[in-house]
Scaffold this active site. Sequence first.
Site, PDB file in Angstrom:
ATOM      1  CE1 TYR A 250      -4.017   1.536  -0.488  1.00  0.00           C
ATOM      2  CE2 TYR A 250      -3.481   2.817   1.452  1.00  0.00           C
ATOM      3  CZ  TYR A 250      -4.266   2.602   0.340  1.00  0.00           C
ATOM      4  OH  TYR A 250      -5.291   3.461   0.056  1.00  0.00           O
TER       5      TYR A 250
ATOM      6  NE  ARG B 228      -9.170  12.685  -3.632  1.00  0.00           N
ATOM      7  CZ  ARG B 228      -8.380  12.126  -2.700  1.00  0.00           C
ATOM      8  NH1 ARG B 228      -7.140  12.523  -2.560  1.00  0.00           N
ATOM      9  NH2 ARG B 228      -8.850  11.159  -1.921  1.00  0.00           N
TER      10      ARG B 228
ATOM     11  CE  LYS C  57      -7.585   2.626   0.947  1.00  0.00           C
ATOM     12  NZ  LYS C  57      -7.483   3.292   2.238  1.00  0.00           N
TER      13      LYS C  57
ATOM     14  CD  GLU D 162      -9.875   4.191  -0.765  1.00  0.00           C
ATOM     15  OE1 GLU D 162      -8.998   4.956  -0.321  1.00  0.00           O
ATOM     16  OE2 GLU D 162     -10.720   3.630  -0.047  1.00  0.00           O
ATOM     17  CG  ASP D 163      -7.873   7.329  -3.826  1.00  0.00           C
ATOM     18  OD1 ASP D 163      -8.054   7.918  -2.747  1.00  0.00           O
ATOM     19  OD2 ASP D 163      -6.867   6.655  -4.055  1.00  0.00           O
TER      20      ASP D 163
ATOM     21  CG  ASP E 167     -10.407   4.544   3.782  1.00  0.00           C
ATOM     22  OD1 ASP E 167     -10.680   4.466   4.996  1.00  0.00           O
ATOM     23  OD2 ASP E 167      -9.254   4.393   3.346  1.00  0.00           O
ATOM     24  CG  ASP E 168     -10.386   8.872  -0.141  1.00  0.00           C
ATOM     25  OD1 ASP E 168      -9.222   8.517   0.084  1.00  0.00           O
ATOM     26  OD2 ASP E 168     -11.045   8.435  -1.107  1.00  0.00           O
TER      27      ASP E 168
ATOM     28  CG  ASN F 219      -0.641   8.809   2.319  1.00  0.00           C
ATOM     29  OD1 ASN F 219       0.371   8.769   2.983  1.00  0.00           O
ATOM     30  ND2 ASN F 219      -1.826   8.464   2.790  1.00  0.00           N
TER      31      ASN F 219
END
Length: 729
Positions: free
Chosen positions: A277, A330, A348, A420-421, A443-444, A585
């Site tokens: 990850y 993103r 993930k 996610e993203d 999650d973000d 990150n």
Amino acid sequence: MDGHAILNTQRVLDSAVVPAKGIRTGCPDTPSDDFVSHGKRERYKSVGLLLGLKRLPEDPFLLRAKAYIYSFRGTVPLINGEEIFYVVMMTIGVSRSIITLRTTVRNHEAHRSIHYDFIAQTQQSGKSLALLVSGGGERKVRVAMASNGVSGLDMEKKSGGGGGVEDIYGEDSATEDQLVTPWTVSVASGYTLLRDPHHNKGLAFTENERDAHYLRGLLPPAVLNQDLQEKRLMHNLRQYKVPLQRYMAMMDLQERNERLFYKLLIDNVEELLPVVYTPTVGEACQKYGSIFRRPQGLYISLKEKGKILEVLKNWPERSIQVIVVTDGERILGLGDLGCQGMGIPVGKLSLYTALGGLRPSACLPVTIDVGTNNEQLLKDEFYIGLKQRRATGQEYAELLHEFMCAVKQNYGERVLIQFEDFANHNAFELLAKYSKTHLVFNDDIQGTASVVLAGLIASLKLVGGSLAEHTFLFLGAGEAGTGIAELIALEISKQTKAPLEETRKKIWLVDSKGLIVHSRMESLQHFKKPWAHDHEPIRALLDAVKSIKPTVLIGSSGVGKTFTKEVVEAMTSFNKKPLILALSNPTSQSECTAEEAYTWSKGRAIFASGSPFDPVEYNGKLFVPGQANNAYIFPGFGLGLIMSGAIRVHDDMLLAASEALAAQVTQENYDKGLIYPPFCNIRKISAHIAANVAAKAYQLGLASRLPRPEHLVKYAESCMYSPVYRSYR
């Protein structure tokens, strides 16, 4: 022919009773005993099945076929010259088995699942075994043969979503020393077994297993146990100097030996987490087109619009409990990577299994490909996605809505969908739109918020005071920044009983245009408006720090080197122990490094980051930086939702997860300046988080798995997938 039927009999597991000789079913045209046993009576005992597929009114054709089990290796007969593929299984005498049966009919016009009636009956020396499966979908059939010869039959309707952490395929239903059958679409053996990552053990196959499964000559003569295999692989991984090479080696291992991959990751989590990850996964996504070898998830593009349900049915596993989905717009702090963002869902879900204990077979990575606005990718001849500009507006919304509806239809109400993203404008809209109708989690927004809140709660033992007594300043007002801010405000409101509007006033945000203040209200995006407070406009972060005088500085901007020496020194000037969280990150995008934070603050800062940093020595003292990694939260959070059968996510569950994580920080950790526990205990941590989340789900009336287990932590631990090799009969 009009079509062909596929009977996908997935797995037959558990222990065996005394095997019978070649058995005649008593049905017409049943092969002789010699054919049934295929000359292998002494080694393999067989059961014949008569399969009947009855036509429904809407079907224009009638398919009837007979399939026979005549050897341990199975057979694929052709019936009446038609290309009818029937997977046949051999039970070697079943005492207690879980059999999942599914029939799918495909013809020239369409793919569609049909309802069917299936009757299989065998007779063995006066003992009878009967299975009756009728209707559509999947049935779990548990067969227990009593000693008096009377068959017991327990049938339970199963929805694809699963209400808890069901051991659908029997991967962990038996003890680790109990024999199991390596079942795929037939009994795996020989070269096929070595190519099946779910069952392959490489050189760990025993002498008996090599004989029983036709592996002689296909493997070198040495027999290595799993621990020795793990030691050898870790030695090999450490020889690689480039992180991406380690990532590719780990992905190769996952594709050839699933259990060894997870054993390696679980036992060496602190060393390998940065490999599978962040930060390495960021580079892997950037180069995904070049390193792509085989699909690890589902790709759903605009080409599949109107057919997404059929695409979902192409995935080989049916009992999916967690889906991680991205549209690649993103990816971390790297921007629009389009279809190459698949590395994120894959990574993930690897952590869902390794850290949270969900079975690999219950996890589904998905990438929604609506194009990309990345010019470099559009010009790249090796780009693996749609080479077109991103779809937006109604076209995008319709594709996502079809996906969400298809997931619910195919897998049920209780499948967890983790966004996610996604870009800010889509992330907030999707979460708001589907949080009332689906079990969804971003999650973000939510995961990052929960892990940061846990660190803040834990840090109070080092800095003193309560959350309400602190002032928070964020650099970054996107998904992560506003999500963290909202959860902090909720926790303060919960503790002080003050209205949420009041608790928000302790939290300030800086975006690309400066401090978010009331005078900017008309130009702000909707998710930033709650954070517009009365204050004169301020452009620079340093000026905002000097004016607001925060006790906590949090970076979620995705822009590296923004916590400058001047900023850190300003924080230190009015705080005895400034709390600095550089969360962006990968490592290259971190607002500052651990060394910079400790050096510029003269060793007074309490520091944590999103990506890992090595320990820092300053003035003879060793400082160990914490990592505010979402991996602390989402695996345990997901496990808690699934084991309780939760149907919706509530903010109180996120608070419960944060409190559980903060409670795992020990005095020994505090003595080192840590505000997060070490990752080496992550499975224990995940079990406690899962228990807290499940308890909150039961308290809120959102849990459907009843009755509630008495000991939730022990129950969570019992649900976790074990990567230890199993012995094959």
